[in-house]
Design a protein around this motif. Structure first.
Motif, short mmCIF file in Angstrom:
data_model
loop_
_atom_site.label_atom_id
_atom_site.label_comp_id
_atom_site.label_asym_id
_atom_site.label_seq_id
_atom_site.Cartn_x
_atom_site.Cartn_y
_atom_site.Cartn_z
N GLU A 140 0.85 -1.19 0.00
CA GLU A 140 0.00 0.00 0.00
C GLU A 140 0.88 1.23 0.00
N ALA A 141 0.57 2.16 -0.89
CA ALA A 141 1.26 3.45 -0.93
C ALA A 141 0.37 4.49 -0.27
N GLU A 142 0.88 5.16 0.73
CA GLU A 142 0.11 6.22 1.38
C GLU A 142 0.20 7.50 0.56
N TYR A 143 -0.89 8.27 0.53
CA TYR A 143 -0.90 9.54 -0.20
C TYR A 143 -1.98 10.44 0.39
N ASP A 144 -1.90 11.72 0.09
CA ASP A 144 -2.91 12.68 0.54
C ASP A 144 -4.03 12.72 -0.50
N ASN A 145 -5.20 12.24 -0.13
CA ASN A 145 -6.30 12.17 -1.09
C ASN A 145 -7.33 13.27 -0.90
N THR A 146 -7.04 14.25 -0.06
CA THR A 146 -8.02 15.30 0.26
C THR A 146 -8.42 16.07 -0.99
N GLY A 147 -7.45 16.54 -1.74
CA GLY A 147 -7.76 17.31 -2.94
C GLY A 147 -8.53 16.50 -3.96
N PHE A 148 -8.16 15.24 -4.10
CA PHE A 148 -8.87 14.36 -5.03
C PHE A 148 -10.33 14.22 -4.64
N LEU A 149 -10.60 13.96 -3.37
CA LEU A 149 -11.99 13.79 -2.92
C LEU A 149 -12.78 15.09 -3.05
N MET A 150 -12.16 16.21 -2.77
CA MET A 150 -12.84 17.50 -2.90
C MET A 150 -13.13 17.85 -4.35
N SER A 151 -12.37 17.28 -5.28
CA SER A 151 -12.57 17.62 -6.68
C SER A 151 -13.91 17.12 -7.22
N TYR A 152 -14.51 16.13 -6.60
CA TYR A 152 -15.82 15.64 -7.05
C TYR A 152 -16.86 16.76 -7.02
N GLU A 153 -16.85 17.51 -5.94
CA GLU A 153 -17.80 18.63 -5.82
C GLU A 153 -17.39 19.76 -6.74
N ALA A 154 -16.11 20.08 -6.77
CA ALA A 154 -15.64 21.20 -7.59
C ALA A 154 -15.92 20.98 -9.07
N LEU A 155 -15.84 19.73 -9.52
CA LEU A 155 -16.06 19.41 -10.93
C LEU A 155 -17.50 19.01 -11.23
N ASN A 156 -18.33 19.00 -10.20
CA ASN A 156 -19.74 18.64 -10.36
C ASN A 156 -19.88 17.25 -11.00
N VAL A 157 -19.13 16.29 -10.48
CA VAL A 157 -19.12 14.94 -11.02
C VAL A 157 -20.49 14.29 -10.83
N PRO A 158 -21.10 13.77 -11.88
CA PRO A 158 -22.40 13.10 -11.73
C PRO A 158 -22.33 11.92 -10.76
N THR A 159 -23.40 11.73 -10.01
CA THR A 159 -23.55 10.67 -9.00
C THR A 159 -22.42 10.71 -7.97
N ARG A 160 -21.89 11.89 -7.69
CA ARG A 160 -20.74 11.99 -6.79
C ARG A 160 -21.07 11.55 -5.36
N ASP A 161 -22.27 11.83 -4.87
CA ASP A 161 -22.60 11.42 -3.50
C ASP A 161 -22.55 9.90 -3.36
N PHE A 162 -23.11 9.20 -4.34
CA PHE A 162 -23.07 7.74 -4.33
C PHE A 162 -21.64 7.24 -4.42
#
Length: 250
Positions: free
Chosen positions: A214-236
């Motif tokens: 397992e490689a550890e990484y900071d995924n905060t920006g990635f997870l926040m990008s769902y809202e910023a990009l208005n990704v369809p079905t992002r809540d699911f």
């Protein structure tokens, strides 16, 4: 021979970068096999494909999401089993850079190799013999079964092969049967915490060794990008594939 196995990146570029950095630092890994679902679920389609196609030490096969997105691009039937992600696949298809479309479309569904005297099958998941060339709309990949030695042997059936590497089901699978070793390193891009999973396989004559990593990484920006990009079905997606990690930080 030592090689890495990655699968189910699912449009998560920072997770892929973390794994590739670890692999490159080792200096002892000669090759990487990527077992499909490079895109969809995550929004980093072009960044992920650029990372993969820019290297000459990676072989890729297609997974169900890759093929469903390609079908959408080509105005071909979308799999009836994927209605919950059809809108999401359409969004991914609209954003993919055209330079990657033909490259994706040229990828095989399987790779078979003889490595240091051991036979290896690389596949996204099991496909029945009568569906080897079936279009993704015909649901060629078998239904997912829970990880266990018996289920793997029943799923893949008798195989004249020493090692089967696969993905599709996101948890880690590693079982050694009487004839065949079964390895799924787990989804690289989808996890309930900030780790990216992969495996390193060492094959020598009459011997297969597996490291689950397992490689550890900071995924905060990635997870926040769902809202910023208005990704369809992002809540699911954030709940089902990333454990609602952002809500845990509230």
């Amino acid at each position: 021979m030592k090689f890495a196995v990655i699968t189910d990146i699912h449009g998560n570029a920072p997770a892929l970068v973390a794994v590739l950095n670890e692999i490159d630092k080792r200096k002892d890994i000669k090759y990487i096999y990527c077992l499909g679902d490079m895109i969809a679920i995550g929004p980093d389609t072009n960044a992920v494909l650029e990372l993969l196609f820019s290297r000459d030490d990676i072989s890729m096969i297609t997974g169900n999401h890759d093929e469903a997105v390609l079908a959408t691009i080509k105005d071909e039937p979308h799999p009836l089993s994927h209605p919950h992600v059809k809108e999401h696949h359409e969004w991914i298809a609209e954003g993919i850079h055209e330079k990657f479309i033909d490259k994706l479309d040229e990828l095989p569904r399987f790779i078979r190799k003889d490595i240091s005297g051991q036979s290896v099958l690389f596949t996204h998941y099991h496909v029945e013999s009568n569906k080897v060339d079936a279009h993704i709309s015909e649901d060629p990949f078998a239904p997912i079964v829970e990880p266990s030695p018996g289920n793997m042997e029943a799923l893949f059936g008798p195989q004249d092969v020493d090692l089967i590497c696969f993905g599709h089901h996101h948890p880690v699978h590693f079982f050694i049967g009487d004839r065949t070793t079964y390895l799924n390193p787990g989804s690289l891009g989808c996890a309930e915490d900030s780790v990216a999973r992969y495996a390193v396989v060492t094959i020598e004559v009459n011997d297969i060794q597996v490291e689950l990593l397992e490689a550890e990484y900071d995924n905060t920006g990635f997870l926040m990008s769902y809202e910023a990009l208005n990704v369809p079905t992002r809540d699911f997606i954030l709940k089902a594939f990333h454990g609602d990690q952002l809500k845990g930080d509230e």
